[in-house]
Design an enzyme around this catalytic site. Structure first.
Site, PDB file in Angstrom:
ATOM      1  N   HIS A 156       0.838  -1.223   0.000  1.00  0.00           N
ATOM      2  CA  HIS A 156       0.000   0.000   0.000  1.00  0.00           C
ATOM      3  C   HIS A 156       0.864   1.262   0.000  1.00  0.00           C
ATOM      4  CE1 HIS A 156      -3.421  -2.649   1.181  1.00  0.00           C
ATOM      5  NE2 HIS A 156      -2.494  -3.241   1.905  1.00  0.00           N
ATOM      6  N   SER A 277      15.244  20.813 -16.726  1.00  0.00           N
ATOM      7  CA  SER A 277      14.061  21.622 -16.972  1.00  0.00           C
ATOM      8  C   SER A 277      14.470  22.859 -17.750  1.00  0.00           C
ATOM      9  CB  SER A 277      13.432  22.034 -15.632  1.00  0.00           C
ATOM     10  OG  SER A 277      12.652  23.201 -15.805  1.00  0.00           O
ATOM     11  N   LYS A 283      16.472  21.263 -11.578  1.00  0.00           N
ATOM     12  CA  LYS A 283      15.770  20.000 -11.823  1.00  0.00           C
ATOM     13  C   LYS A 283      16.623  18.920 -12.486  1.00  0.00           C
ATOM     14  CE  LYS A 283      11.993  19.107 -11.133  1.00  0.00           C
ATOM     15  NZ  LYS A 283      10.705  19.399 -11.764  1.00  0.00           N
ATOM     16  N   GLU A 290       9.571   7.981 -17.059  1.00  0.00           N
ATOM     17  CA  GLU A 290       8.174   8.390 -17.250  1.00  0.00           C
ATOM     18  C   GLU A 290       7.663   7.949 -18.620  1.00  0.00           C
ATOM     19  OE1 GLU A 290       8.039  12.316 -14.353  1.00  0.00           O
ATOM     20  OE2 GLU A 290       8.925  12.486 -16.333  1.00  0.00           O
TER      21      GLU A 290
END
Ligand code: ARG
Length: 458
Positions: A156, A277, A283, A290
């Site tokens: 979980h 970024s 970043k 992804e």
């Protein structure tokens, strides 16, 4: 626009309709398979006297030449080319003249296209099989390199029980191993040769279909000509395989994305697999992971798309079946681009051992607390309650479980003895799970051995 079927149909085809009908833009990828199929077919026709040896040789040489033109990037397309089959036939006519017109004897594009497609897929299966094995290898390498590091195991997405990081890496190895197994099984079902099924009723010329299948590298010829031209199970199965593999990769990518956040800080990606970024200078983004996660959505869509195309079709060939190729090509391309990158990304990860180990809190040993009482003869349900009360008490006192006084434990259950401290720690907790498939170092070592043996076989 002059088509192949002049005779029954008169006049030129509407340009837009012809464009819609054409598949060359994507089935050009079947060129080499189409040539191989035609060479074997010419050979089969020569064996039964439909082609003279001379004609068969002319055809063979012409097809070879076409292969060279394609490989050399000098193959010229004509405006009338509809699909790979008509294109090869057109060019063969230009190269060798009349004999070219005999090649299509007893054959239809219906058995031809699915033969080509199966051949293409068998090769893609082999490439993907190899790529999956390499990714599995990078996971086993990691599990050896990171051996001994304890990490929080989650259920979980909540801290659950400590496990070895190696055990976690291997959990993904086994999912991929099932994918590789599934791929071998579906490849065996793909290796069935439709050539010689004609349009749907079978070929009217007594070709040796066993020999044709063998020469093309298939395991055997198909059993029913109607089924052979309509069956796309091999494509649907392949897309299921790619969808599920995509799901497995997505889950792995998702976990690594989470583990690479500042909040976790368990792993850090090498710069070679990270993006920046355009606006925020600090970043370091996991775009690659992804995309692995994102593309798995597309893979699921490709499967459902093809199944929807197939569901309404009566048996034998319908042009709807031309829609089978793009999803298969796209799924194969997607995975061929993902798998090697992911293997390298995993191989170059930095592991922040201290952060990982520090994330194991005492609460994660609560099951061991209950197990301790069970070993003293207390029923598990009662032990579970006692351990739960100990957790609650430690929260009330603001003292971690491992540092709570023995008196506190005894107040909760007299079964808690002086030996509690020595059994109640992360290493012991992990070491105890030595049954097959558990996270104890000994059983993880056995897993690694088994995994290595699988890779050595492949
Ligand atoms: N381009 C077609 C396909 O991909 C080849 C088969 C055409 N057969 C036919 N009867 N029109 O399916």
């Amino acid at each position: 626009m002059k088509q192949l079927w002049t005779g029954r149909i008169e006049g030129a085809m509407d340009e837009g309709a012809a464009a819609l009908n054409a598949s060359l833009a994507f089935d050009m990828r079947l060129a080499l398979q189409d040539l191989r199929g035609s060479i074997v077919w010419a050979h089969a026709l020569a064996k039964i006297g439909i082609l003279t040896t001379d004609e068969a040789n002319q055809i063979g040489r012409g097809l070879d030449k076409i292969g060279k033109e394609i490989a050399g990037g000098i193959f010229a397309l004509a405006a009338t080319d509809e699909d790979i089959h008509t294109t090869v036939e057109r060019r063969l006519g230009e190269l060798i003249g009349e004999a070219a017109g005999k090649l299509h004897t007893g054959r239809s594009r219906n058995d031809q296209v699915t033969t080509d497609f199966r051949l293409w897929l068998m090769e893609a299966d082999d490439r993907l099989h190899h790529a999956i094995r390499r990714l599995q290898e990078s996971l086993v390498n990691r599990s050896e390199q990171d051996f001994g590091i304890a990490m929080p195991g989650y259920t979980h997405t909540q801290r659950a029980q400590p496990v070895l990081l190696s055990h976690w890496w291997l959990s993904h190895f086994w999912a991929l191993d099932r994918d590789a197994g599934r791929l071998s099984q579906l490849r065996a079902r793909t290796a069935v040769c439709p050539l010689g099924s004609g349009a749907l009723a079978g070929t009217a010329f007594p070709v040796d279909r066993e020999a044709i299948a063998r020469e093309l590298g298939f395991a055997r010829p198909s059993d029913n000509s109607i089924d052979a031209v309509s069956d796309r199970d091999f494509a649907a199965e392949f897309l299921f395989f790619t969808a599920l593999l995509g799901v497995h990769l997505s889950r792995l990518a998702d976990a690594l994305i989470l583990f690479s956040t500042s909040e976790f800080g368990f792993v850090e990606m090498d710069d070679a697999f990270s993006t920046g970024s355009s606006l925020m200078p600090q970043k370091k983004n996991p775009d690659v992971l992804e995309l692995v996660r994102g593309k798995s959505g597309k893979l699921i869509g490709l499967l459902t798309g093809l199944l929807s195309t197939l569901k309404g079709l009566p048996s034998a060939y319908d042009k709807d079946l031309q829609e089978d190729k793009q999803p298969v090509f796209e799924a194969a391309d997607t995975l061929e681009s993902i798998l090697p990158v992911l293997a390298r990304l995993i191989g170059s990860l930095s592991i922040h051992k201290e952060k990982i180990t520090a994330a194991i809190d005492d609460g994660m040993l609560a099951t061991d607390l209950a197990d301790y009482l069970v070993r003293k003869g207390i029923p598990f349900r009662a032990a579970h309650t006692a351990a739960g009360r100990a957790v609650r008490r430690s929260i009330e006192l603001g003292i971690p479980l491992t540092r709570m006084k023995p008196e506190e434990y005894r107040k909760i259950d007299p079964g808690f003895g002086a030996d509690l401290a020595e059994v109640f720690n992360v290493e012991t907790s992990i070491a105890r799970r030595g049954a097959t498939g558990g996270t104890a170092p000994e059983s993880v070592k056995k897993q690694i051995q088994k995994a290595r043996a699988i890779l050595a076989e492949n």
